[in-house]
Structure formats: C-alpha cells, structure tokens
Design an enzyme around this catalytic site. Structure first.
Site, mmCIF file in Angstrom:
data_model
loop_
_atom_site.group_PDB
_atom_site.id
_atom_site.type_symbol
_atom_site.label_atom_id
_atom_site.label_comp_id
_atom_site.label_asym_id
_atom_site.label_seq_id
_atom_site.Cartn_x
_atom_site.Cartn_y
_atom_site.Cartn_z
ATOM 1 N N LYS A 23 0.816 -1.041 0.026
ATOM 2 C CA LYS A 23 -0.019 0.092 0.010
ATOM 3 C C LYS A 23 0.793 1.394 0.065
ATOM 4 O O LYS A 23 2.063 1.085 0.052
ATOM 5 C CB LYS A 23 -0.861 -0.178 0.874
ATOM 6 C CG LYS A 23 -0.259 0.001 2.457
ATOM 7 C CD LYS A 23 -0.981 -0.342 3.697
ATOM 8 C CE LYS A 23 -0.169 -0.153 4.976
ATOM 9 N NZ LYS A 23 -1.013 -0.918 6.058
ATOM 10 N N ARG A 68 -10.212 -0.374 15.540
ATOM 11 C CA ARG A 68 -10.376 0.645 14.119
ATOM 12 C C ARG A 68 -11.186 -0.051 13.345
ATOM 13 O O ARG A 68 -12.442 0.393 13.041
ATOM 14 C CB ARG A 68 -8.694 0.603 14.034
ATOM 15 C CG ARG A 68 -8.527 1.750 13.128
ATOM 16 C CD ARG A 68 -6.935 1.878 12.579
ATOM 17 N NE ARG A 68 -6.466 0.837 11.908
ATOM 18 C CZ ARG A 68 -5.418 0.676 11.293
ATOM 19 N NH1 ARG A 68 -4.351 1.523 11.544
ATOM 20 N NH2 ARG A 68 -5.141 -0.524 10.764
ATOM 21 N N TYR A 102 16.810 29.544 8.479
ATOM 22 C CA TYR A 102 15.606 30.359 8.898
ATOM 23 C C TYR A 102 15.503 30.254 10.412
ATOM 24 O O TYR A 102 15.628 29.435 10.998
ATOM 25 C CB TYR A 102 14.448 29.775 8.358
ATOM 26 C CG TYR A 102 14.106 29.754 6.875
ATOM 27 C CD1 TYR A 102 14.024 31.332 6.479
ATOM 28 C CD2 TYR A 102 14.048 28.644 6.062
ATOM 29 C CE1 TYR A 102 13.703 31.361 4.949
ATOM 30 C CE2 TYR A 102 13.800 28.974 4.696
ATOM 31 C CZ TYR A 102 13.599 30.312 4.319
ATOM 32 O OH TYR A 102 13.489 30.321 2.908
ATOM 33 N N MET A 130 12.829 24.011 2.381
ATOM 34 C CA MET A 130 12.073 23.129 1.597
ATOM 35 C C MET A 130 12.840 22.252 0.686
ATOM 36 O O MET A 130 12.529 21.272 0.482
ATOM 37 C CB MET A 130 11.231 24.236 0.716
ATOM 38 C CG MET A 130 10.295 23.534 -0.207
ATOM 39 S SD MET A 130 9.242 24.668 -1.128
ATOM 40 C CE MET A 130 8.244 25.424 0.079
HETATM 41 C C1 LIG Z 1 -0.493 -1.639 6.849
HETATM 42 C C2 LIG Z 1 -0.767 -3.143 7.243
HETATM 43 C C3 LIG Z 1 -0.107 -4.198 7.520
HETATM 44 C C4 LIG Z 1 1.549 -4.053 7.422
HETATM 45 O O1 LIG Z 1 2.054 -3.647 8.544
HETATM 46 P P1 LIG Z 1 3.721 -3.679 8.880
HETATM 47 O O2 LIG Z 1 3.901 -3.055 10.200
HETATM 48 O O3 LIG Z 1 4.223 -2.663 7.899
HETATM 49 O O4 LIG Z 1 3.963 -5.005 8.483
HETATM 50 C C5 LIG Z 1 -0.640 -5.518 7.596
HETATM 51 N N1 LIG Z 1 -2.036 -5.373 7.881
HETATM 52 C C6 LIG Z 1 -2.731 -4.356 7.742
HETATM 53 C C7 LIG Z 1 -4.201 -4.506 7.707
HETATM 54 C C8 LIG Z 1 -2.260 -3.027 7.496
HETATM 55 O O5 LIG Z 1 -2.875 -1.894 7.198
#
Ligand SMILES: *Cc1c(COP(=O)(O)O)cnc(C)c1O
Length: 363
Positions: A35, A135, A257, A307
């Site tokens: 992802k 969640r 800055y 930046m």
């Molecule tokens: C992002 C995610 C993972 C992977 O988690 P890591 O800590 O990066 O290994 C696994 N399961 C779900 C549902 C996730 O959202």
C-alpha cells in the site's frame, strides 16, 4: 546536471526481505503489503520484483489495486480497508480484488448490489474481526451474524483477518490476548486465519497462522529497533544527495531560517540538496545524523530543515567539498536512527518521500 537528491531502491533486497518474512513463518502464505506506493518505494516496481514469489499483495484501496492490474500484476490483491462505495463492486468482481469486509455497511451494499452481478466471477473476501485494535472490524459479538450474512451471499470467505495494536512491544501481553480471541473465533467458524504484520512476523511466531501480512520489513526497516530480529533485513531505500555549498563561518553566526543554530566556534557549514519538499522531516532537530561518505561517519544536521535544503556541521571534516556524497538514510545510516531523532517512525519517513525525488531502481 540533475539535482542530486535521489532515492535508490534495491528491489533485490526487497525480494530477499520477502523471503526472510517467509522464512520466519515457513508454514504460512504471505500477503506482501505494498500500500501507499509500496511505502514510497514504487508499488508497480516492487510488485514486479515480487511477482514470481508473492502469494498475494495487499493495498489500501481500489485505486492502488487498479494500478497494479494495469501494470500486468496477476496475483490476488487484497483491499485492506475493503471497499467504500457500490461502484467498486463490479470492479472488484472484474479484476478479482479481495476486500476485507469489516463493517455492516459493506454487507448491506453487497446484499443490494451483488445479485445484479451474478454473471461474473464470484467475489472472494476476508472477514475482519476487531480483536482489540478498535479501528476496523466486526466486534466479537457481531461476528457470527456478519459471517452468516456473508454466507447468504454469493461470496467465498477466504478466512478471518485481524490486526494487532501492539505487536511491536515485545513484552506487552496484549498481542497474545488479541491472538487468543481471534484464534477461538477462527476455530469456531472453521476459517483460515491471517493476523501477523511485520512485528508479529518477527517477534510473535505463535500468531503466524495461515497467512502473514508483512509490510515494513519488506523495505528493510525493522519495526522493533530495540530488539534482535530473527532474520537479517536488507535496506530497501537509500536516500542520498550531495553537498552543494560549503562555507566557513566565524563564531556567533546564525544559520538558516530563524537562526535556530548559532555557531559557538569558527565552523565549516555544508548545505545538502534535500529538504522537506523531498519528504525529509522538517522537524528533524539539530543533531540528527547525516552520513558523509568521505568521512565514513555521520555529521550533525544543524538549524531548520528548509524546503529544498538542509545544513550540516562539517567542522569534523576539513576535506569536505561541494559535490561530496551524503546519505540521509540507507545502508550506512539506518532509517530508524533518523526517525528516532525526528520523533517519527520509518513508516512515515518512507511514505513521505515525494515525487520530486527520482527513484533509481537496482535489481
Ligand atoms: C499496513 C498493514 C499491514 C502491514 O503492517 P507492517 O507493520 O508494515 O508490517 C498489515 N495489515 C494491515 C491491515 C495493514 O493495514
């Protein structure tokens, strides 16, 4: 001459890390989590690098999944947040995406729209349990009903999925609590089980079950920096640049800055072509390590990150000159060290590297 800010992506290392994840859980299959553009490494490139071996891929949403199919990726692709609207249902069927079903609202959409799509493939899904992350997922008391509702639909339930809240805390008993709850449900519903993210893959072997879901470990950053990992992980990304200016300042001169850093002695200051518009954390404080290749050691970042640039104290390296190579994180400077200094985590640093930084792929 191109601006020297670059991200080098080591696809061979990412494949080795995938194999390391599988070696941790030899009985399990793996959903390689790619992802968020494979945590900033490039989802299509990473998917192609893993395509021969990965059992499945996991992404956050259908847009990410469609990008992979358009690039010719044929593996099962799991949508970790499921789907959000009815328009996605025909696309999930057409492209054989596998949503995690985590809420009654999704069941209602499936019940309404799946019967209109009977001529196509059967939808495969994962059923998601909220075992304590709070969640996504059905509460334990709603799980049986959710499962029955799914079974009444023309879908194939691949198994039960849950997500750990505290698997990176290796002495915290909560992962075991979540695991026990989930395992009981999987047994009573006779479902395959998928729980372990990277920290659980590395540190909680009892939770490996049928499928693991490694993410961050594929990119070579351990989610448990304070602990020894059972496998060696290789760095997936090296963020590098060069010194584009070197100057000597007298004592008492402010740099950058706000002049948040003031020299206390005659100092040599270097400017690196890397800033927050490249994804380098703006809040990295003075003292954050920056690796200087010529020195074979780190020098401290000083002053505010701007930046397009950041500044370092070169007083320990008299030979430093314009053009010298700098590593912001990579093989010499573990990303977790930078993340710690910047009060962040490797996940955030990696996913924030912006499109302006060209990715160079190594196979
Ligand atoms: C992002 C995610 C993972 C992977 O988690 P890591 O800590 O990066 O290994 C696994 N399961 C779900 C549902 C996730 O959202």
């Amino acid at each position: 001459m191109a601006r020297p800010a670059q991200a080098h992506i080591y696809l061979d290392a990412i494949l080795a890390n995938y194999r390391a994840a599988k070696a941790c859980a030899p009985q399990a299959r793996a959903i390689a989590i790619i992802k968020a553009n494979a945590y900033g490494h490039g989802a299509v490139a990473v998917a192609h690098a893993l395509a021969e071996e990965a059992d499945a891929f996991g992404v956050a949403c259908i847009e990410e999944a469609l990008e992979l199919r358009a690039a010719g990726i044929r593996q099962p692709i799991c949508l970790l947040e499921g789907f959000f609207s009815a328009e996605e249902i025909p696309l999930m069927l057409q492209y054989e995406f596998i949503p995690a079903i985590h809420h009654a609202a999704q069941l209602a959409l499936l019940a309404q729209y799946l019967p209109l799509n009977t001529q196509t493939n059967q939808l495969k899904v994962w059923l998601k349990l909220d075992s304590g992350m709070h969640r996504l997922g059905f509460a334990p008391e709603d799980l049986t009903e959710a499962y029955q509702n799914l079974r009444a639909l023309p879908v194939q339930v691949l198994g039960l999925m849950t997500h750990f809240a505290r698997a990176d805390e290796i002495t915290c008993p909560y992962t075991q609590t979540q695991w026990q709850r989930t395992q009981q449900w999987a047994q009573s519903l006779k479902l395959a089980l998928c729980c372990a993210n990277s920290p659980a893959t590395l540190a909680w072997p009892s939770t490996h079950a049928d499928w693991i879901r490694p993410g961050i470990m594929l990119y070579g950053a351990t989610p448990i920096p304070e602990a020894q990992t059972p496998v060696r992980l290789r760095v997936g990304m090296r963020l590098s640049s060069q010194l584009i200016s070197v100057r000597d300042l007298a004592a008492g001169e402010g740099v950058g800055y706000g002049h948040t850093f003031v020299t206390t002695q005659p100092s040599r200051i270097g400017v690196v072509a890397m800033g927050y518009a490249d994804g380098y954390p703006r809040h990295a404080p003075s003292g954050t390590p920056v690796y200087l290749e010529k020195l074979g050691a780190c020098v401290p970042l000083i002053g505010r990150v701007s930046m397009d640039m950041l500044t370092v104290d070169l007083s320990t390296c008299a030979q430093a000159q314009v053009g010298d190579a700098v590593e912001l994180w990579g093989q010499h400077l573990p990303i977790n060290q930078v993340a710690k200094a910047a009060q962040s985590i490797a996940y955030e640093l990696l996913t924030k590297v912006t499109a302006r930084v060209p990715r160079y792929y190594h196979y």
